[in-house]
Design a protein around this motif. Structure first.
Motif, PDB file in Angstrom:
ATOM      1  N   LEU A 165       0.875  -1.171   0.000  1.00  0.00           N
ATOM      2  CA  LEU A 165       0.000   0.000   0.000  1.00  0.00           C
ATOM      3  C   LEU A 165       0.907   1.214   0.000  1.00  0.00           C
ATOM      4  O   LEU A 165       1.540   1.536   0.993  1.00  0.00           O
ATOM      5  N   SER A 166       0.964   1.901  -1.142  1.00  0.00           N
ATOM      6  CA  SER A 166       1.992   2.909  -1.389  1.00  0.00           C
ATOM      7  C   SER A 166       1.403   4.224  -1.857  1.00  0.00           C
ATOM      8  O   SER A 166       0.355   4.257  -2.503  1.00  0.00           O
ATOM      9  N   HIS A 167       2.129   5.316  -1.579  1.00  0.00           N
ATOM     10  CA  HIS A 167       1.745   6.639  -2.064  1.00  0.00           C
ATOM     11  C   HIS A 167       2.058   6.815  -3.551  1.00  0.00           C
ATOM     12  O   HIS A 167       1.696   7.827  -4.136  1.00  0.00           O
ATOM     13  N   CYS A 168       2.741   5.847  -4.137  1.00  0.00           N
ATOM     14  CA  CYS A 168       3.046   5.867  -5.576  1.00  0.00           C
ATOM     15  C   CYS A 168       4.037   6.945  -5.973  1.00  0.00           C
ATOM     16  O   CYS A 168       4.012   7.431  -7.116  1.00  0.00           O
ATOM     17  N   GLY A 169       4.911   7.362  -5.066  1.00  0.00           N
ATOM     18  CA  GLY A 169       6.066   8.140  -5.489  1.00  0.00           C
ATOM     19  C   GLY A 169       6.887   7.282  -6.441  1.00  0.00           C
ATOM     20  O   GLY A 169       6.853   6.043  -6.365  1.00  0.00           O
TER      21      GLY A 169
END
Length: 289
Positions: A165-169
């Motif tokens: 689960l990532s901020h997608c940087g």
């Protein structure tokens, strides 16, 4: 004035985009610099001697978990959740009944990037002070909470990790793809929404939770749904297969001699050497210069 642009990507990940930038007639009219895809560039975490005590605890916990059963929850160097959203995240993870490793920091209602210049220096580094009461007790058997920071690349490399689960940087996205881990896209600011759209719609390695109409945050039931879908559902299996394909292409791109990224960087190095030899010859021919 630049001679070229290095991109932390590779042909197997963004072949269509790279082809358009190089060949599309519109872009060929623009006096743009040459583009060199030389990725994936991933900063591997140090050896065991450089790990902090909390990192050692993380890996000891991960070693006890089944293969591809844990979702890593981490929102980057500066990402923060609002108080309301953090409560929903906590109870969503609890409802999912899936294993999780949550790199958590104190919530703020000021800005999603409020911790960007303060990572690792949180004034309040005790998660029990800002997580919902009873959350850690209820999830003690399936979850681990770490304050502020952890060795993300090393964790993504662990066989027990099944989702991120990532901020997608972009750095985190490349790290996850290079390790073959599917993504739950949770963009917060800057280019992260564009990255999330690409990961979901173009590459097919991510799922993005939705916000219920009339609400400002992602609800706990939606978080439960996406976590279950990726970790233990059929959609997650499909994304995992696709993520492995991307991982394999990233390895191939760096192969000496045959890899596209290796070849791209080799072209630049050869150009530098040629120009360097030319400068040396000019200096030899004209000592006064």
């Amino acid at each position: 004035m630049a001679a070229g642009i290095f991109l932390n990507t590779w042909e197997g990940l963004e072949s269509g985009l790279l082809r358009v930038l190089r060949e599309e007639s519109f872009y060929r009219q623009v006096p743009a610099q040459q583009i060199h895809a030389i990725g994936p560039l991933v900063h591997e975490d140090g050896d065991a001697e450089g790990l902090r005590s909390t990192d050692i605890e993380c890996f000891a916990w991960l070693d006890r978990q089944p293969e591809e059963s844990v979702v890593l929850v981490s929102l980057g160097s500066g990402g923060t959740l609002t108080t309301e959203q953090q409560v929903e995240m906590a109870w969503g993870l609890e409802l999912s009944q899936q294993r999780f490793l949550w790199i958590v920091r104190k919530p703020t209602d000021a800005s999603a990037s409020a911790a960007f210049f303060n990572v690792g220096r949180d004034e309040e580094n005790d998660p029990t002070k800002y997580l919902p009461q009873g959350f850690q007790e209820k999830t003690r058997e399936v979850g681990m909470v770490v304050s502020s920071w952890a060795a993300q690349v090393a964790i993504l490399s662990h066989p027990s990790i099944g989702a991120f689960l990532s901020h997608c940087g972009w750095n985190s996205s490349v790290e996850s793809l290079a390790k073959g881990v599917p993504i739950i896209a949770w963009p917060l600011y800057a280019e992260q929404r564009t990255n999330a759209a690409m990961l979901v719609e173009d590459i097919g390695v991510a799922i993005r939770p939705s916000v219920e109409e009339g609400r400002k945050v992602v609800g706990r039931k939606e978080i439960e749904r996406v976590v279950r879908a990726v970790v233990s559902g059929e959609e997650g299996k499909r994304m995992r297969r696709r993520a492995r394909e991307i991982r394999d292409s990233s390895i191939e791109s760096l192969n000496q001699g045959s890899g596209s990224s290796h070849a791209s960087l080799a072209v630049v190095c050869e150009d530098w050497k040629t120009k360097s030899r030319g400068c040396e010859e000019e200096l030899s021919a004209d000592p006064a210069s």
